[in-house]
Scaffold this motif. Structure first.
Motif: not given
Length: 509
Positions: A21-23, A243, A259-263, A289-291
């Motif tokens: 789970e982010r963050p 993840s 991790r990146f958002s799964p979407k 890509w927001d990892h």
């Protein structure tokens, strides 16, 4: 033309479960255990009339598993069709091939597409090899009547055939189980295959990373493309969006990871709804890509050790499922444990970074402290320390230990509440004994925990004593060490050079 690429296995030091789970962050170390992918053409040339063919040949070989599969690749739809017996399918490499070829189609401009098609019409021969460290050879060592020592492991030939636990095989058709050591073989294998194919097809150029691994610019666009394609292929092969820390470390090496958002990968999963693979890949490459990835490696003069207790592996997906259920069923209590675990993880990270900083600023004192602590049990580290810098260093070492004990405590609580053995009692006893050995800074269960493996971080030269002590407790110390380098282009088939390097790298004390 032959391209050989490799990608490392991983050890998740902190962030088990939270990393989903982010963050929440996790510290993941890449290792010297690597998967290799060798890509070359099947045919020396293509026949002019072969343009009319809409298909080309793909041959996939896994020598360690004595497997060979033949496929046809549709040049129009970029899909693979297996034409040999289907029991030896490898969904990870199959998806790596489809996604890498689709990426070449999506990225290369018109005038390069002709060259790409010519290359594809020569066929693709792909060979996959994994270092022995990914697999458990404990049974073979015991069967040969050898002691459970790293030397016995080192004596096995490189890329030894993998034995299957096929005791219950009825007519040889059931799926054989391979005993693994939990280093993330599927992520390393997928990443190596994607990297080799993307380089071979001219989508990326990985030469720069291999000439001088220490100068690796880890912010390179080429590595980012390898990362996005490998994450997508790995998720589709697994049938779920994980993840992604294992693929990220296979590409970029040791790091602190969020991790990146799964979407981002929902496009890959929606591929079935009639979108062409090329479009899907376009969406993935242009996705948000927001990892987060920060460079990280163990402080100097510290050795990562992995031990295999031989109690059989654990199923990560079912353990993750149990933790998710607990989070849902008891939100209040679970969030409290979760928060404390996150704090302890963050505290350990802070102390390790502090040690790296002190090593830079006071190298001689640092070296001296690590050397003296490597010979003492932790309870005696503080004795006779008078100088301020030494005092500070030992205090930071002890705070790191404290944080590790906190992490283990919260992990055990989480396991008990979720009804799963994240740190089983047998491991607890072993880890307590390990943490009380001379020169041991940390010990724990990596990743999702369970019975797979244990890790220790040892100071200075104390690692060989730890390996011996483990051996007397029926724990096999593996040959795996931290190696912060990610994906790499190799100079040739590793089967030709492994033999010499394996001999020179083992010191029998």
């Amino acid at each position: 033309m032959e391209v050989v690429a490799s990608a490392p296995g991983k050890v998740l030091l902190t962030g088990g479960y939270l990393i989903l789970e982010r963050p929440n962050a996790g510290i993941v170390l890449s290792t010297n255990a690597r998967f290799y992918a060798i890509v070359k053409p099947i045919y020396e040339d293509f026949k002019p009339e072969s343009w009319a063919w809409a298909w080309t040949d793909v041959k996939l070989t896994s020598p360690q598993l004595s497997r060979e599969s033949m496929y046809k690749l549709s040049l129009k739809h970029l899909t693979l069709q297996c034409v040999s017996s289907s029991e030896s399918r490898n969904p990870f490499v199959e998806n790596a091939i489809q996604y890498a070829v689709a990426a070449a189609h999506a990225v290369l401009d018109k005038n390069k597409k002709d060259a790409l098609d010519k290359l594809l019409l020569q066929g693709l021969e792909i060979t996959i090899l994994g270092c022995n460290d990914f697999y458990s050879y404990r049974n073979q060592i015991e069967a040969r009547g050898l002691p459970l020592t790293p030397e016995a492991l080192a004596a096995l030939p490189p890329f030894t055939s993998i034995t299957f636990n096929a005791g219950e095989s009825n007519g040889g058709n059931c799926k054989p189980e391979v005993a693994k050591t939990g280093l993330g073989s599927s992520a390393a294998m997928t990443t190596a295959a994607v990297a080799a194919l993307l380089h071979y097809l001219g989508v990326v150029n990985l030469s720069a990373f291999s000439e001088d691994p220490h100068q690796q610019n880890k912010d390179s666009m080429d590595l980012d493309v390898v990362h996005m394609i490998a994450q997508s292929a790995h998720c589709v092969a697994q049938g779920k969006v994980g993840s992604g820390f294992d693929v990220s470390s296979a590409v970029y090496g040791s790091q602190r990871y969020v991790r990146f958002s799964p979407k981002v990968l929902s496009a890959a999963q929606a591929a079935v709804e009639g979108m062409s693979l090329e479009e899907v890949i376009g969406n993935i490459l242009n996705g948000e890509w927001d990892h987060e990835r920060t460079e990280f490696s163990l402080p100097p003069l510290m050795t990562l050790l992995l031990g295999e207790p031989g109690t059989g592996g654990s199923s990560t997906p079912s353990m993750v499922g149990a933790v998710k259920k607990w989070l849902k069923d008891d939100p209040e209590k679970s969030q409290e444990t979760w928060r404390k675990l996150a704090e302890a993880n963050s505290e350990l990270e802070t102390q390790l970074n502090m040690l790296s900083k002190l090593a830079k600023e006071h190298w001689d004192v640092y070296k001296c402290v690590i050397d003296s602590c490597s010979r003492l049990k932790p309870a005696k580290w503080m004795e006779g320390v008078a100088e301020p810098v030494k005092d500070e260093l030992v205090k930071v070492l002890l705070k790191a230990r404290e944080a590790m004990l906190g992490i283990r405590n919260h992990i055990r609580q989480m396991g008990q509440a979720a009804g799963i053995p994240i740190e089983p009692e047998s491991q607890t006893e072993l880890l307590d004994a390990t943490m009380n050995m001379e020169g041991v800074l940390l010990a724990g269960v990596p990743g999702a925990g369970g019975f797979d493996a244990i890790f220790a971080v040892a100071l200075g030269d104390s690692s060989s004593n730890v390996a011996n002590a483990w051996s007397s407790r029926n724990v096999l110390a593996l040959l795996v060490r931290e190696d912060p380098q990610g994906v790499s282009l190799e100079s040739g088939d590793p089967r030709s050079w492994e033999i010499t390097s394996a001999v020179s790298s083992i010191h029998i004390k």
